[in-house]
Design a protein around this motif. Structure first.
Motif, PDB file in Angstrom:
ATOM      1  N   VAL A  76      14.059 -19.191 -29.670  1.00 25.89           N
ATOM      2  CA  VAL A  76      14.940 -18.471 -30.589  1.00 25.89           C
ATOM      3  C   VAL A  76      15.788 -17.467 -29.820  1.00 25.89           C
ATOM      4  CG1 VAL A  76      13.387 -18.759 -32.558  1.00 25.89           C
ATOM      5  CG2 VAL A  76      13.198 -16.731 -31.129  1.00 25.89           C
ATOM      6  N   GLY A  77      16.963 -17.178 -30.355  1.00 25.64           N
ATOM      7  CA  GLY A  77      17.830 -16.131 -29.819  1.00 25.64           C
ATOM      8  C   GLY A  77      17.848 -14.979 -30.801  1.00 25.64           C
ATOM      9  N   ILE A  78      17.384 -13.815 -30.357  1.00 29.02           N
ATOM     10  CA  ILE A  78      17.304 -12.637 -31.222  1.00 29.02           C
ATOM     11  C   ILE A  78      18.157 -11.542 -30.597  1.00 29.02           C
ATOM     12  CG2 ILE A  78      15.781 -10.881 -32.193  1.00 29.02           C
ATOM     13  CD1 ILE A  78      13.549 -13.026 -32.101  1.00 29.02           C
ATOM     14  N   PHE A  79      19.005 -10.932 -31.413  1.00 31.36           N
ATOM     15  CA  PHE A  79      19.881  -9.869 -30.925  1.00 31.36           C
ATOM     16  C   PHE A  79      19.102  -8.553 -30.898  1.00 31.36           C
ATOM     17  CE2 PHE A  79      22.637 -13.159 -32.446  1.00 31.36           C
ATOM     18  CZ  PHE A  79      23.697 -13.158 -31.552  1.00 31.36           C
ATOM     19  N   PRO A  80      18.930  -7.954 -29.708  1.00 32.95           N
ATOM     20  CA  PRO A  80      18.146  -6.714 -29.596  1.00 32.95           C
ATOM     21  C   PRO A  80      18.951  -5.502 -30.076  1.00 32.95           C
ATOM     22  CG  PRO A  80      19.048  -7.286 -27.465  1.00 32.95           C
ATOM     23  CD  PRO A  80      19.439  -8.399 -28.410  1.00 32.95           C
ATOM     24  N   ASP A  81      18.270  -4.393 -30.244  1.00 32.80           N
ATOM     25  CA  ASP A  81      18.915  -3.140 -30.641  1.00 32.80           C
ATOM     26  C   ASP A  81      18.536  -2.072 -29.623  1.00 32.80           C
ATOM     27  OD1 ASP A  81      20.425  -1.957 -33.081  1.00 32.80           O
ATOM     28  OD2 ASP A  81      18.855  -0.475 -32.678  1.00 32.80           O
ATOM     29  N   ARG A  82      19.392  -1.078 -29.470  1.00 34.03           N
ATOM     30  CA  ARG A  82      19.130  -0.029 -28.481  1.00 34.03           C
ATOM     31  C   ARG A  82      18.151   1.020 -28.987  1.00 34.03           C
ATOM     32  NH1 ARG A  82      25.283  -0.116 -26.811  1.00 34.03           N
ATOM     33  NH2 ARG A  82      25.099  -1.613 -25.120  1.00 34.03           N
ATOM     34  N   THR A  83      18.100   1.221 -30.314  1.00 35.71           N
ATOM     35  CA  THR A  83      17.281   2.318 -30.836  1.00 35.71           C
ATOM     36  C   THR A  83      16.164   1.881 -31.772  1.00 35.71           C
ATOM     37  OG1 THR A  83      18.847   2.647 -32.647  1.00 35.71           O
ATOM     38  CG2 THR A  83      19.190   3.961 -30.651  1.00 35.71           C
ATOM     39  N   VAL A 105       4.993 -24.387 -44.858  1.00 33.34           N
ATOM     40  CA  VAL A 105       4.765 -23.666 -43.606  1.00 33.34           C
ATOM     41  C   VAL A 105       3.411 -24.084 -43.051  1.00 33.34           C
ATOM     42  CG1 VAL A 105       4.484 -21.399 -42.543  1.00 33.34           C
ATOM     43  CG2 VAL A 105       6.191 -21.736 -44.342  1.00 33.34           C
ATOM     44  N   VAL A 106       3.424 -24.609 -41.802  1.00 35.51           N
ATOM     45  CA  VAL A 106       2.180 -25.034 -41.155  1.00 35.51           C
ATOM     46  C   VAL A 106       1.885 -24.217 -39.898  1.00 35.51           C
ATOM     47  CG1 VAL A 106       2.276 -27.366 -42.113  1.00 35.51           C
ATOM     48  CG2 VAL A 106       3.375 -26.900 -39.902  1.00 35.51           C
ATOM     49  N   GLY A 107       2.790 -23.321 -39.542  1.00 36.85           N
ATOM     50  CA  GLY A 107       2.592 -22.413 -38.414  1.00 36.85           C
ATOM     51  C   GLY A 107       3.438 -21.173 -38.631  1.00 36.85           C
ATOM     52  N   PHE A 108       2.900 -19.999 -38.232  1.00 36.61           N
ATOM     53  CA  PHE A 108       3.568 -18.742 -38.543  1.00 36.61           C
ATOM     54  C   PHE A 108       3.191 -17.707 -37.500  1.00 36.61           C
ATOM     55  CE2 PHE A 108       3.399 -14.525 -40.362  1.00 36.61           C
ATOM     56  CZ  PHE A 108       4.566 -14.422 -41.112  1.00 36.61           C
ATOM     57  N   THR A 109       4.185 -16.926 -37.065  1.00 40.12           N
ATOM     58  CA  THR A 109       3.905 -15.777 -36.213  1.00 40.12           C
ATOM     59  C   THR A 109       5.039 -14.769 -36.352  1.00 40.12           C
ATOM     60  OG1 THR A 109       3.200 -15.061 -34.008  1.00 40.12           O
ATOM     61  CG2 THR A 109       5.031 -16.614 -34.105  1.00 40.12           C
ATOM     62  N   GLU A 110       4.752 -13.532 -35.970  1.00 41.59           N
ATOM     63  CA  GLU A 110       5.778 -12.494 -35.912  1.00 41.59           C
ATOM     64  C   GLU A 110       5.983 -12.134 -34.450  1.00 41.59           C
ATOM     65  OE1 GLU A 110       5.339  -9.054 -38.398  1.00 41.59           O
ATOM     66  OE2 GLU A 110       4.654 -10.262 -40.095  1.00 41.59           O
ATOM     67  N   VAL A 111       7.228 -11.941 -34.068  1.00 40.04           N
ATOM     68  CA  VAL A 111       7.552 -11.517 -32.702  1.00 40.04           C
ATOM     69  C   VAL A 111       8.357 -10.228 -32.783  1.00 40.04           C
ATOM     70  CG1 VAL A 111       7.499 -13.842 -31.729  1.00 40.04           C
ATOM     71  CG2 VAL A 111       9.639 -12.958 -32.621  1.00 40.04           C
ATOM     72  N   THR A 112       8.289  -9.444 -31.706  1.00 39.25           N
ATOM     73  CA  THR A 112       9.001  -8.172 -31.648  1.00 39.25           C
ATOM     74  C   THR A 112       9.839  -8.105 -30.388  1.00 39.25           C
ATOM     75  OG1 THR A 112       7.220  -7.062 -32.840  1.00 39.25           O
ATOM     76  CG2 THR A 112       8.717  -5.657 -31.599  1.00 39.25           C
ATOM     77  N   VAL A 113      11.084  -7.669 -30.555  1.00 43.86           N
ATOM     78  CA  VAL A 113      11.944  -7.350 -29.413  1.00 43.86           C
ATOM     79  C   VAL A 113      12.047  -5.825 -29.417  1.00 43.86           C
ATOM     80  CG1 VAL A 113      14.229  -7.574 -28.392  1.00 43.86           C
ATOM     81  CG2 VAL A 113      13.233  -9.503 -29.638  1.00 43.86           C
ATOM     82  N   PRO A 114      11.407  -5.167 -28.428  1.00 49.11           N
ATOM     83  CA  PRO A 114      11.383  -3.701 -28.445  1.00 49.11           C
ATOM     84  C   PRO A 114      12.759  -3.093 -28.166  1.00 49.11           C
ATOM     85  CG  PRO A 114      10.172  -4.566 -26.542  1.00 49.11           C
ATOM     86  CD  PRO A 114      10.644  -5.735 -27.342  1.00 49.11           C
ATOM     87  N   ALA A 115      12.979  -1.926 -28.733  1.00 48.66           N
ATOM     88  CA  ALA A 115      14.217  -1.184 -28.494  1.00 48.66           C
ATOM     89  C   ALA A 115      14.256  -0.723 -27.044  1.00 48.66           C
ATOM     90  CB  ALA A 115      14.285   0.019 -29.428  1.00 48.66           C
ATOM     91  N   ALA A 116      15.441  -0.749 -26.460  1.00 48.44           N
ATOM     92  CA  ALA A 116      15.633  -0.250 -25.095  1.00 48.44           C
ATOM     93  C   ALA A 116      17.090   0.162 -24.935  1.00 48.44           C
ATOM     94  CB  ALA A 116      15.270  -1.321 -24.068  1.00 48.44           C
ATOM     95  N   ALA A 117      17.309   1.219 -24.189  1.00 52.33           N
ATOM     96  CA  ALA A 117      18.666   1.742 -24.003  1.00 52.33           C
ATOM     97  C   ALA A 117      19.596   0.737 -23.327  1.00 52.33           C
ATOM     98  CB  ALA A 117      18.614   3.036 -23.200  1.00 52.33           C
ATOM     99  N   ASP A 118      19.052  -0.151 -22.506  1.00 54.36           N
ATOM    100  CA  ASP A 118      19.898  -1.118 -21.800  1.00 54.36           C
ATOM    101  C   ASP A 118      20.082  -2.434 -22.564  1.00 54.36           C
ATOM    102  OD1 ASP A 118      17.263  -1.859 -21.438  1.00 54.36           O
ATOM    103  OD2 ASP A 118      17.560  -2.560 -19.385  1.00 54.36           O
ATOM    104  N   ASN A 119      19.560  -2.535 -23.795  1.00 51.76           N
ATOM    105  CA  ASN A 119      19.762  -3.744 -24.608  1.00 51.76           C
ATOM    106  C   ASN A 119      21.243  -3.910 -24.942  1.00 51.76           C
ATOM    107  OD1 ASN A 119      17.110  -4.553 -24.736  1.00 51.76           O
ATOM    108  ND2 ASN A 119      16.705  -3.625 -26.728  1.00 51.76           N
ATOM    109  N   ASP A 120      21.715  -5.147 -24.929  1.00 48.29           N
ATOM    110  CA  ASP A 120      23.078  -5.454 -25.348  1.00 48.29           C
ATOM    111  C   ASP A 120      22.995  -6.107 -26.728  1.00 48.29           C
ATOM    112  OD1 ASP A 120      25.683  -6.196 -25.751  1.00 48.29           O
ATOM    113  OD2 ASP A 120      25.795  -7.575 -24.048  1.00 48.29           O
TER     114      ASP A 120
END
Length: 141
Positions: free
Chosen positions: A75-82, A98-113
């Motif tokens: 997957v392509g997820i757009f990160p956030d800076r804050t 639904v036969v499979g499920f998970t949650e993913v996190t993209v942590p905030a970072a100042a250098d994220n675009d």
């Protein structure tokens, strides 16, 4: 047929002089119109530059059904800076269950675009053979 002519001086004395209406807006009307246009422009600018309440739409880049107990999803997820971005990734069967499920996190970072998606490759455990894998939704936390 008899033609009637109106003598203007007598007409004006009896009925009053007819006034030619002014063309255009008065000074006050122009000021009110300018203030209204300015107010609308400010509202549009505030609305256009407000902070996002939802992350930019995530993208399912690819998926591969490995077997009845595993599906790989990219997957392509757009990160956030804050703010951290949390997303649901799931696998569905032929009936869209639904036969499979998970949650993913993209942590905030100042250098994220926030304009460039970050690719995540996820191994998703499934309860039966999946037909597809995809990112379902994302939110800020």
């Amino acid at each position: 047929m008899t033609e009637v002519t109106v003598d203007r001086p007598l007409h004006d004395d009896r009925y009053g002089r007819t006034r030619t209406p002014k063309r255009g807006l008065s000074r006050t009307s122009k000021i009110i119109a300018a203030a209204a246009v300015l107010a609308v422009a400010v509202v549009i600018a505030v609305w256009a530059f407000r902070p996002q309440t939802d992350p930019t739409t995530p993208r399912t880049l690819d998926y591969s059904v490995v077997d009845s107990s595993s599906t790989q999803v990219s997957v392509g997820i757009f990160p956030d800076r804050t703010r951290d971005v949390h997303c649901i990734v799931q696998a569905t069967n032929d009936n869209e269950a639904v036969v499979g499920f998970t949650e993913v996190t993209v942590p905030a970072a100042a250098d994220n675009d926030p304009n460039s998606p970050r690719q995540l490759d996820i191994d998703l455990a499934t309860t039966q053979l999946a037909a597809s894998g995809h990112v379902d939704s994302c939110w800020f936390e």
